[in-house]
Design a protein around this motif. Structure first.
Motif, mmCIF file in Angstrom:
data_model
loop_
_atom_site.group_PDB
_atom_site.id
_atom_site.type_symbol
_atom_site.label_atom_id
_atom_site.label_comp_id
_atom_site.label_asym_id
_atom_site.label_seq_id
_atom_site.Cartn_x
_atom_site.Cartn_y
_atom_site.Cartn_z
ATOM 1 N N ALA A 1 1.058 -1.293 -0.057
ATOM 2 C CA ALA A 1 -0.061 -0.208 0.086
ATOM 3 C C ALA A 1 0.926 1.206 0.097
ATOM 4 N N ARG B 1 -1.426 5.504 -5.510
ATOM 5 C CA ARG B 1 -2.711 4.854 -5.765
ATOM 6 C C ARG B 1 -3.426 4.679 -4.331
ATOM 7 N N ARG B 2 -4.602 5.037 -4.280
ATOM 8 C CA ARG B 2 -5.386 4.883 -3.184
ATOM 9 C C ARG B 2 -4.531 4.862 -1.475
ATOM 10 N N LEU C 1 -3.049 5.688 1.959
ATOM 11 C CA LEU C 1 -3.687 5.951 3.270
ATOM 12 C C LEU C 1 -2.970 7.114 3.953
ATOM 13 N N GLN D 1 -7.647 6.609 1.132
ATOM 14 C CA GLN D 1 -8.202 5.472 1.502
ATOM 15 C C GLN D 1 -8.775 5.036 2.759
ATOM 16 N N PRO E 1 -6.494 -1.317 1.584
ATOM 17 C CA PRO E 1 -6.826 -1.461 0.111
ATOM 18 C C PRO E 1 -6.625 -2.886 -0.284
ATOM 19 N N PHE F 1 -3.255 -4.381 -5.954
ATOM 20 C CA PHE F 1 -4.115 -3.332 -6.542
ATOM 21 C C PHE F 1 -4.389 -3.772 -8.050
ATOM 22 N N ALA G 1 -6.145 1.052 -10.717
ATOM 23 C CA ALA G 1 -6.830 1.797 -9.540
ATOM 24 C C ALA G 1 -6.673 3.177 -9.444
ATOM 25 N N GLU H 1 -13.241 -0.115 -9.074
ATOM 26 C CA GLU H 1 -14.315 0.782 -8.693
ATOM 27 C C GLU H 1 -15.534 0.506 -9.476
ATOM 28 N N LYS I 1 -15.357 0.787 7.381
ATOM 29 C CA LYS I 1 -15.482 1.330 5.979
ATOM 30 C C LYS I 1 -16.605 2.201 5.661
#
Length: 736
Positions: free
Chosen positions: A2, A111-112, A114, A132, A390, A394, A398, A481, A565
């Motif tokens: 991640a 990408r996404r 945190l 994320q 995530p 990935f 993404a 998505e 979430k």
């Protein structure tokens, strides 16, 4: 793997490393990529050599792209005006940080990511929703440091704790005060770089060149020497009484607290202030010390701290004498803890020099349990359990951190240009030709999400649900998505055809083995409602079976009831929505036996549900649905003439009603379009008036007293024209 953005309160190249740098290293060692953002400045700059040096370094580094400092770690040094929290200066800081992050995104292709923040004022700089997930790791009470705007930081920190997805604290007092503000809060202790400091006890490090020439025992302190943390007067009295011991201090003086004055120590020949030394050299000093000291004051700051150097000392194998602060009470078996009094410290030091207390093996064993790698992995495990990490691996496409990167990419713009050309031709009879062009382009670009989405929409509009579903699955596999499916599920106006057509569409989508649970689950929910609208009994029965499969999966997952979430990705919300849909389907079928069993299941599920254990936004927005489900459970208890069960249902509803009025949910309740609190108040009040004693069946209310609560199951509010449907249902179950 991640991507993490660490918002720090310390610059990467600060000589005294703290949690911030070590967490970044631990994340990188665990295989993640880290963008480390240097301190944004919680206080204004001071006119001294230290801050002047920092300003110069920031100007130099701020004009550079993110620089890689270790494998998997890049450092970003935004140009900000430290300590500015309002007006144009604050807006400039926010703009500067976000521009810097955008540049970093271009370079690193985030990408996404945190957000992992140490800064209590994070929300003054960043919107949390673009990440994320967001984590606040609170390691000390920053507002208790000298020169800090305490009230501003206090308010900002409490707001941040309520807003992030997860909250980790490193002392019991911090967790006690901040933990209740967040559903994903966990207490951790502080830790150390055990491998680095473990070099000290291996007997391989020679004495540093500036080691004092002495034969007496050496007592060492490593770290910043600041009056707000260390009990300097007690130390001075101790030094005066014990010239037989050598005192060695390694670290800067007065870095944070300018009032720090140790000039009177100069009169002691057995006291040595060495100043800062490189982090890499610290183990060599600890290797030759006899006792390591933590002579802390007891104040608001130290009561909330869990000193990292305690575990650094342990990892080095040093006997420790420390002030007995709250966080260290569980470590008294491996250290000498005492009050910050001269007599107590002197006695504890002498005991340590005599070999009393924990032995080396005990100290090293404890240090081995308190490492950054182990703690960071444990924190990541918590995030996984709550659904905040995530999905791995990935998706190939993404979403980027900044959506504008996608919107301005050559591929996206060229795809949109081609689709615009097709839409221009279609009024002239070019629909079939447009689709042929699309398919030809997809032969060359089979993973182009823009083109796939357009073709999926065309197929669905023509009723080719099988092909449309296949394309949606392919889109999901590519970008993780599938925005087209999100629109179909949650924007009714985007659904093609009539209710029967939509039933057929969601029948296919609900059967997908590729789509994730939150999509396939809501497909079954929507499909069942379409079946109810179409009054198709066979389709409704099929819908009930599909919903029960989803409920089985969700109930078997222990993390469902603590999912953090957001909203429609939240498993607890999906559980409640699925339960209500099953109840509505069974109501449509007038299957009293099945409805009664489902109602008992809903009551059992409600007892497991704690709105404080999931994110506050989702907990607020699902209030109406869980109240509707429990209303049906109450009605079925009434129908079964079970007063005890009726009371149990109403008691659960009252518990949840009180919970939704908690202060924690105020910010969300004020923003929602629907009045969830008012709904809960109304329906609970209605059902409270329907209770009867199990000893007196004559007090059982008539069905007419339940008409209004049942009406609120079907409709968002009461109306005389709407009671007929509720009356018909109540008469139907009474007849059975």
């Amino acid at each position: 793997m991640a991507d993490f953005v660490i918002l720090s309160t310390a610059d990467w190249d600060h000589p005294l490393w703290t949690n911030k740098q070590h967490v970044a290293c631990a994340l990188a060692e665990l295989g993640h990529r880290v963008l480390y953002v240097d301190s944004l400045g919680l206080r204004g700059p001071r006119v001294d050599k230290t801050d002047s040096g920092r300003i110069w370094r920031r100007l130099k580094n701020g004009l550079r792209f993110p620089r890689q400092v270790k494998q998997g770690i890049w450092v970003l040094s935004p140009l900000v005006l430290p300590g500015q929290r309002s007006g144009l200066a604050a807006r400039f800081n926010r703009w500067s940080l976000n521009v810097s992050l955008f540049i970093a995104d271009i370079k690193l292709d985030l990408r996404r990511p945190l957000l992992w923040t140490f800064n209590p004022q994070t929300r003054a700089y960043l919107g949390l929703g673009k990440f994320q997930a967001s984590v606040y790791l609170c390691v000390d009470r920053i507002q208790a440091q000298p020169g800090m705007p305490a009230q501003i930081i206090e308010a900002a920190e409490r707001d941040l704790c309520s807003s992030v997805d997860a909250l980790f604290t490193t002392s019991p007092q911090l967790h006690q005060e901040l933990g209740p503000l967040n559903a994903g809060s966990y207490p951790f202790s502080n830790v150390a770089d055990a491998d680095h400091f473990g070099q000290a006890h291996q007997g391989l490090l020679s004495k540093p060149s500036d080691w004092p020439q002495t034969e007496s025992p050496v007592l060492i302190f490593v770290g910043a020497i600041d009056a707000y943390k260390l009990d300097l007067s007690m130390l001075e009295a101790l030094m005066e009484r014990t010239p037989k011991w050598t005192y060695l201090f390694v670290g800067p003086v007065g870095e944070t607290d300018q009032s720090t004055d140790v000039s009177s120590w100069n009169r002691f020949s057995h006291v040595h202030l060495l100043g800062s030394r490189p982090y890499s050299a610290l183990p060599s000093y600890l290797a030759h010390a006899d006792v390591a000291l933590l002579p802390l004051r007891v104040n608001d700051y130290t009561r909330h701290m869990y000193p990292m150097k305690f575990f650094e000392y342990l990892a080095a194998g040093c006997p420790i004498v420390a002030t007995e602060i709250p966080s260290l009470l569980d470590q008294k078996d491996v250290a000498m803890l005492c009050k910050p009094e001269v007599n107590d410290f002197e006695a504890a030091i002498q005991s340590s020099l005599n070999g009393e207390g924990a032995d080396l093996a005990q100290r090293l064993d404890r240090a081995g349990q308190k490492t950054y790698r182990l703690r960071t992995q444990s924190m990541l495990d918590r995030l996984h359990a709550h659904g905040l990490m995530p999905d791995e691996p990935f998706a190939p496409q993404a979403p980027t951190f900044h959506e504008i990167r996608t919107l301005w990419s050559p591929t996206y713009r060229w795809s949109q240009a081609r689709l615009a050309a097709l839409r221009f031709l279609e009024p002239f009879g070019g629909c079939e030709r447009s689709e042929r062009f699309l398919r030809r382009w997809l032969q060359w670009e089979p993973t182009n999400v823009v083109l796939l989405s357009d073709l999926a929409s065309r197929r669905l509009a023509r009723g080719d649900n099988t092909e449309g579903c296949r394309l949606i699955e392919l889109i999901w596999q590519q970008d993780g998505e599938a925005a087209i499916l999100h629109q179909l599920l949650f924007r009714r106006g985007s659904r093609p055809g009539n209710r029967v057509d939509q039933l057929a569409l969601f029948d296919v989508l609900a059967a997908s083995k590729v789509l994730p649970l939150h999509y396939s689950g809501y497909c079954r929910v929507v499909r069942t409602y379409r079946a109810i609208d179409a009054k198709d009994s066979l389709a409704i029965e099929k819908g009930v079976q599909g919903l029960e499969e989803i409920l089985t999966v969700l109930e078997a997952d222990p993390n469902t009831y603590r999912c953090l979430k957001p909203n429609r990705e939240n498993r607890a919300k999906l559980l409640i929505s699925t339960q209500l849909t099953r109840l509505r389907a069974l109501m449509a079928l007038e299957d009293v036996a099945a409805l009664d069993q489902a109602s008992i299941h809903v009551l059992a599920s409600a007892r497991r549900y704690d709105p404080f254990a999931i994110d506050r936004n989702t907990a607020t927005r699902m209030t109406r649905n869980i109240m509707r489900s429990l209303t049906i459970a109450a009605v079925m208890a009434w129908n079964a003439q079970d007063a005890s069960r009726f009371d149990a249902v109403v008691a659960e509803m009252e518990r949840l009603r009180q919970a939704c009025h908690a202060d924690r949910f105020d910010p969300i309740s004020k923003k929602t379009q629907e009045d969830h609190r008012g709904f809960a108040d109304a329906v609970v009040q209605m059902l409270q008036g329907c209770r009867w004693s199990s000893l007196d069946s004559s007090g059982r209310p008539s069905f007419r007293q339940l008409v209004d609560p049942v009406s609120l199951v079907y409709f968002p509010n009461l109306g005389r024209a709407r009671v007929e449907k509720a009356e018909d249902f109540l008469l139907a179950i009474s007849a059975n």
